[in-house]
Structures are given as C-alpha cells and as structure tokens.
Design an enzyme around this catalytic site. Structure first.
Site, PDB file in Angstrom:
ATOM      1  N   GLU A 260      31.858  -3.516  11.458  1.00 22.69           N
ATOM      2  CA  GLU A 260      31.797  -4.062  12.802  1.00 22.69           C
ATOM      3  C   GLU A 260      31.612  -5.584  12.791  1.00 22.69           C
ATOM      4  OE1 GLU A 260      32.372  -2.653  15.787  1.00 22.69           O
ATOM      5  OE2 GLU A 260      32.061  -4.643  16.628  1.00 22.69           O
ATOM      6  N   THR A 309      37.054  -3.047  19.235  1.00 27.04           N
ATOM      7  CA  THR A 309      37.028  -2.016  18.196  1.00 27.04           C
ATOM      8  C   THR A 309      38.180  -1.024  18.364  1.00 27.04           C
ATOM      9  OG1 THR A 309      34.646  -2.063  17.818  1.00 27.04           O
ATOM     10  CG2 THR A 309      35.744  -0.018  17.324  1.00 27.04           C
ATOM     11  N   HIS A 487      37.159  -7.318  14.101  1.00 27.29           N
ATOM     12  CA  HIS A 487      37.486  -8.496  14.916  1.00 27.29           C
ATOM     13  C   HIS A 487      36.401  -9.538  14.715  1.00 27.29           C
ATOM     14  CE1 HIS A 487      34.387  -6.845  17.494  1.00 27.29           C
ATOM     15  NE2 HIS A 487      35.064  -5.709  17.548  1.00 27.29           N
TER      16      HIS A 487
HETATM   17  C1  GP9 Z   1      31.111   1.188  20.226  1.00 27.52           C
HETATM   18  C2  GP9 Z   1      31.516   0.320  19.113  1.00 27.52           C
HETATM   19  C3  GP9 Z   1      31.670  -1.109  19.564  1.00 27.52           C
HETATM   20  O1  GP9 Z   1      31.147   2.545  20.042  1.00 27.52           O
HETATM   21  O2  GP9 Z   1      32.561   0.804  18.385  1.00 27.52           O
HETATM   22  O3  GP9 Z   1      32.896  -1.441  20.095  1.00 27.52           O
HETATM   23  P1  GP9 Z   1      33.302  -2.960  20.446  1.00 27.52           P
HETATM   24  O4  GP9 Z   1      32.336  -3.437  21.497  1.00 27.52           O
HETATM   25  O5  GP9 Z   1      33.203  -3.782  19.213  1.00 27.52           O
HETATM   26  O6  GP9 Z   1      34.686  -2.871  20.933  1.00 27.52           O
HETATM   27 MN    MN Z   2      33.968  -3.881  17.277  1.00 33.57          MN
END
Ligand code: GP9
Ligand code: MN
Length: 703
Positions: A260, A309, A487
């Site tokens: 992430e 994401t 990202h």
């Molecule tokens: C939420 C996580 C975050 O379940 O995958 O998503 P994002 O805010 O980075 O799009």
């Molecule tokens: Mn994300």
C-alpha cells in the site's frame, strides 16, 4: 382510545407531514445504530449520521404537498412514506445477510438474490423489526377513528416549494459536511458504506440509480463490431515473450503482495533521525529488490486515477486501465466480463485463486468485482479477528493481517493465484502509539510525510515475517512472489516538503520531479533462479500481467490486454499515466508540459526530430488509453470469442463460509489434496508464524 388526545397540529397537513418526517428519521437512526456497521468514528461523523436522513425525507414527502385534493394528498404522502420504509427495511434485511447495501443491479437481478435469500428470509427477521411497521397500524387506526383528521385545506404552492427548497438546502449542507470530512465522496465512490454513512439510504440509492443508468447506456450502445478495432490494436501491440524467461515459473503458486502506497523512492532509502543516525526504511524489501532471484524494475510507474488501490488491482489483474474519472470497480467492475489473471490461470492451468484483505468486503465494491474476475475465495474483514487495538480506519493492520491469513492460506489447493492487500501504510500515516512505535518520524512541516517512513517500515517487517512463514511452511519454494506499490503515498502537493529529504532543493521542485515520483516498486521474486536483477525498462502496472503470465508459461497472445511483457525485447518503453501524461526514457510529458529527462527542464521549442518522437509516444499513449476505455466502458470482452475462455458466471461465486468450503474441498480431495496443510501430513503450519512488535525487535528503541 377515547381519551387519547392528539395534538391539533397533527390535524393539519403540514403537521402530519412533520410527523411522518420525524418517524422516518427515527427509523433510519434506529437502523444505523442497531443494524449497520458504518465505521463512524468522530463527532462530526456522528453529527452527519444524525442529520443525513432529513434532507431526502423532506424532499420525498414534500411531493405530496403539491397534491391539492385532500385524500389524494394524504394517500400520496403515506404511499411515499411506505416506499421509503420498505427501501430502508429491505436494506436492513439484506445487510443482515450480506453486510452490504442493496444496489440497483441487485434489485434488477432480484431473482438471483432471492434464490439465495428465500430459504433464510424468515430467519433474517427479528422481533424488533415491528418497529419499522407498527406505525402504519397506529396511523391507520388513528385515521379511521378520526383521531387524526384529514385537513381539507390544500397546502399553498409557495409553502410546498419552500419545503422542497428547504430539503435542497439541508442536502447541500449535508453534502458540504460530508465532502469536508471525506473528500471525493461522490466522484470516487469508495464504498456503499461511505455513501450511506454520509448521505443516507435514500441518497445512496438515487446515486446508485444514476450511475447504473449511465453505465447501462454506454454498454447498450456498444456492439460486437467495436471489438474488431480492439483486436487489431492488441495484435499490433502484442510483445513476444522472451525465450530466456518464458515458462520459468511454470506451475508455481502466485502470491501477490500489495504494498500500500509504497513509492520507489523508499527503496534503499535511509531516514536520518534527529541525532543524525540513519535508519533503513525497508531493509527486507530492499534485500529482495537486489536479490538475483528477483526481477526488479526501477522505472515502473503506477497508472491509477481516483480509483487508487482498486485501479491498481484492475491494472494488475486485467491489464486494463481504471477510468479517468471515478472508480472503475464501483461503476463497471460488478457488471463487466473479464479476462482476468485468476480466470485465465484457472481455465488454462487449473489454478485456484484467493484474495486476502482485512477491510470490509464492499470497500471499492470488491465483493462484487472479484466474482466477475473469477476469484474463488475472498477473505475480507469477516474472516479476521479485527478489534480496536489491531486495526484502524482501513481495517486490520498488516502484521496480524498476514499472520491471520495463514490459517486459510495453508488450506488452499496448489497451484494458486493469491493476492494479499496490505493497508497499514495508508494515508494519513498516523504515528503508532502502541508497541509498534519507535521507528523515527521525519521532521518536516507536513505530518503526512513525517509518518510515512514509520508505517512503511512496519509494512516491511510484516512482509518479512510473512516471507519467513512462507519459507517455514514450505510454500516459498513452490511460489512466485510479486510485490508492487499500488500508487503514490505522498501526493504532488506535498512533494515540496519532501524534497529536502530526497536531497533536492524544494524551491526548484517542479512538475518534472512530480512525474518522476510516480515510480512504484515492482518485483517478481522467483525462488531458486538467479536470472533476476534490476531492470531499467520503462513501464507501468498495465504491463505486469503479461509479464507474469509469460513467466508462468501462459502466452497472452489471444487475450485482450493493454500492456506488454516487460521482459520482452519488443516492449515499447513508455509509461502512460491515466490523464494522458507519460514518462519514457528520454522525455516526460506531465500535466501538459514536455520535459527533457536529461536536464529535467521543459522543452520550450522542440526540434522537428523531437516533435516526431514525442508525437509517436503520445499517440501510443492515447491509443492505449482509448482502447482500454472502449473495452471497459462498452464491456467489450463479452463479445470476445478469440480468448478460448468460457464466460464466467458471477452467480457461481459466493464468499460466505469459504473457510468451511476450503476444508471441505481438502477433505473431498483426500490424498489428492495439494494444500500445504495436506502436504504437511494434515498438520497446521500456523505455529510456524512468528510475529513481533517493533519494540520487541528493537528493545533499545524503548528508552
Ligand atoms: C481499502 C484499501 C485502501 O480497502 O485497499 O484503498 P485506497 O484508499 O488506497 O484506494
Ligand atoms: Mn492504495
């Protein structure tokens, strides 16, 4: 009943209107607090929750105020009241079964849902549900017994209009508060939970209806002929696999680790603390990055837009882009036909597939989208022990997430295609206040930047612990482990504050630098081989799927993919960004300005040769994005027969009780079972998992 006195007010139309408004409000609030789990966690969110049923209730009931004839007016008001109650109650019942809200698509395809629900509808009811309907009986009696008298005087049009206007005003205020607390609510549609939490059931339903209508229109206009052009593009664009690597990882499990918000600049980065001491942020991921068994890419770009994401997932699993506006997962993901990686691997190589993620399943509409991708299993927050201590806004923290995943992973039949979506390194990168605290914070005027390194370090350790488990359990040798940053973590607007930490002058920071910051790590770790190394090829997330499939020995020639194998000699080196910007080895075009990569300066007057080269790159980028949009918005893959894949029926997929189904499958297979649990002589590998806090790893940091 005789002695019951009903205030005179109720004998006026407006008074009756007020009563119904209050009752509907109360029903909504009751549902919010007793049924829905909306993740309300601040006073302002509670306030928004309390007011959000008001505007739409006023608005809808006010329709009846325009009806002049007495009985018709009362009837209209009660009828609307009834419909809104039914909508609310339907959501309550549906939520009990699916932990989700009803979409227009669910209603349109109600037959399918009813099939699953029919057997259990009665079980879904509770005694307290009387609360939603008892008022109908009371009101009916009161009307029949003339305890509430019908008011013959029509409401003046001006008054009716004023009520409608009031509703609109309240709604604007509600929306303003909602956007302040969660910006991008309407443009990005994170999840149905969010829309209900901020705007209420009625507004959510209306919003969903508009979106559904829009996407249905585009889809309806698409025809099989549109596919021809797409196929031509894919034929021309296809990059032949490289013999040296093709099939190198054939038959291995795939374990995707979604890092992430990790940007490439974190790789090998050391953060200096206040004493001038340096702390490597991601020591474990760095070691993987430089390992001979890893194909690592250092000019690899994320290509997401507002779907963040979820866009990354669209790119990685399908080699298709998300949308330029809004979220593809929410708008199309639950409807379209896909030639996704889990589906291709299932149909060509008999892979099982699973997603692991410690957040609510309907965030980004995942629980619907994954069915369309053909994922066999989706372990969402329901399958994890999530509590206040081990989680935050986006779900379970990474260490317990990976650790608790082992109990399911060990029962997956091999080979499998799996994806682990981490979250702890998510904006706003809040400082740990528990025994995970200790990694230094950066010292800039921006707290978002300051916390980013510590949460990335936490993720790094979580990944290392997971790797250790994979090795101990025996899964490691038989798997390809792919790590990617989805990202940016630090947005362009914050980069000036980051500049100094990168050894740059913040006053000279410009869009050229912003563009270069869109690099994210991409590494394919193939245990047991040593042909890896750091590859400088320019590419992006759209290229990941063909690259991986070729390593697994699946030729992508007949599938509709927008990307190219990064290891192919024919790979064109340009990374398209979702808005049409691009980065290539020599030129960068970002937010409308063309830069020379060598100097990092804008090119004011390009030579003819430069113009030609840049035009070629830009044309390639535009064509790639346009083609992707055609495929996604027109749902063109439903017309593609050349893939040789059987269409997926999303109704075959269901993520309830999948833990039990995994075990059942294992048991049914008996000696044929290939899960690591079976291979381990029917003994759990969970004990092999070791997880420790930062302070346990670094007792010296405690002081
Ligand atoms: C939420 C996580 C975050 O379940 O995958 O998503 P994002 O805010 O980075 O799009
Ligand atoms: Mn994300």
């Amino acid at each position: 009943m005789k002695n019951v006195k009903i205030p005179n007010l109720l004998n006026t139309r407006l008074g009756f209107f007020g009563l119904l408004t209050i009752l509907l409000w109360a029903k909504n609030i009751f549902a919010y607090f007793t049924e829905f789990n909306l993740g309300v966690d601040s006073p302002i969110q509670y306030f928004i929750l309390l007011i959000n049923p008001i505007a739409t209730t006023l608005f809808l009931l006010s329709i009846a105020l325009y009806v002049r004839r007495t009985k018709a007016s009362y009837f209209t008001m009660l009828f609307i009241y009834f419909l809104v109650t039914v909508l609310l109650f339907a959501n309550v019942a549906y939520y009990r079964e699916f932990t989700d809200f009803i979409t227009i698509n669910t209603i349109l395809g109600a037959g399918k849902v009813a099939g699953g629900l029919a057997g259990s509808t009665l079980e879904l009811l509770k005694v307290s549900d009387i609360f939603y309907f008892i008022d109908f009986v009371i009101i009916a009696i009161a009307l029949v017994m003339k305890k509430i008298k019908l008011d013959d005087r029509p409401i003046r049009a001006r008054t009716a209009l004023a009520v409608t206007a009031l509703a609109v005003m309240v709604f604007s205020g509600n929306l303003f508060l909602a956007e302040t607390d969660r910006s991008g609510l309407l443009t990005r549609t994170f999840s149905r939970d969010y829309l209900v939490k901020y705007l209420g059931i009625n507004a959510y339903t209306a919003y969903d209806a508009v979106q559904t209508y829009q996407t249905t229109q585009v889809r309806a206009e698409a025809s099989p002929n549109d596919m021809d052009e797409v196929e031509d593009y894919v034929d021309d664009h296809y990059a032949e696999p490289n013999d040296e690597y093709y099939g190198m990882a054939e038959g291995k499990n795939v374990i995707y680790i979604h890092l992430e918000s990790v940007q490439q600049f974190l790789v090998d980065y050391e953060l200096e603390d206040e004493n001038g001491e340096k702390h490597e942020v991601m020591p474990f991921i760095n070691s993987l990055f430089h390992d001979d068994s890893t194909f690592s890419f250092d000019n690899f770009f994320h290509q997401v837009a507002a779907g963040k994401t979820s866009d990354a997932e669209t790119l990685m699993d399908n080699s298709l882009f998300g949308l330029n506006q809004g979220s593809f997962f929410t708008q199309f993901g639950g409807k379209n036909t896909f030639e996704s990686a889990p589906n291709i691997l299932k149909q060509t190589k008999d892979y099982d597939s699973a997603v692991f993620h410690g957040n609510e399943g309907n965030f980004w509409n995942r629980n619907e989208v994954y069915k369309h991708f053909g994922y066999d299993y989706f372990f969402d927050a329901n399958y994890y022990d999530v509590n206040d201590e081990n989680s935050f806004q986006y779900g379970l923290h990474d260490k317990p997430f990976f650790e608790q995943s082992a109990q399911y992973l060990e029962h997956l039949q091999q080979p499998f295609y799996s994806k682990f979506i981490a979250v702890s390194n998510h904006y706003p990168y809040s400082e740990f206040t528990n025994d995970e605290a200790g990694f230094p914070l950066a010292d800039t005027p921006d707290n978002t930047i300051n916390g980013y390194f510590a949460t990335a370090n936490y993720l790094d350790t979580a990944v290392e612990e997971f790797f250790d488990y994979l090795k101990e359990s025996g899964l490691y040798d038989n798997s390809v482990i792919v790590l990617y940053g989805d990202h940016y973590g630090i947005s362009d607007g914050r980069n000036e504050n980051l500049a100094e930490l990168l050894g740059k002058d913040s006053s000279e920071w410009d869009n050229y630098d912003n563009a270069q910051m869109q690099r994210v790590p991409y590494m394919i770790h193939v245990p047991g081989q040593d042909k890896g190394g750091v590859d400088h090829t320019y590419g992006g997330e759209v290229d990941a799927m063909p690259t991986l499939l070729h390593l697994l020995g699946v030729d992508t020639k007949n599938y509709i993919q927008m990307g190219q194998d990064l290891l192919s000699d024919e790979h064109q080196e340009v990374a398209a960004m979702r808005d049409g910007s691009f980065v290539s080895p020599d030129y960068t075009n970002y937010s409308g300005t063309l830069y020379d990569n060598e100097s990092g300066e804008p090119i004011e007057s390009p030579t003819e040769e430069q113009q030609a080269t840049v035009k070629e790159l830009q044309d390639a980028v535009n064509k790639q994005l346009e083609t992707s949009d055609k495929v996604t918005q027109g749902d063109l893959l439903r017309f593609h027969s050349g893939s040789g894949l059987n269409p997926i029926d999303p109704n075959d997929y269901d993520y309830k009780d999948i833990d039990k189904r995994l075990l059942k499958k294992e048991e049914d297979l008996g000696d044929e079972s290939t899960s690591i649990y079976s291979e381990n002589g029917d003994e759990s590998t969970e004990d092999e998992y070791e997880s420790k806090s930062y302070q346990e790893y670094h007792p010296e940091a405690k002081e």
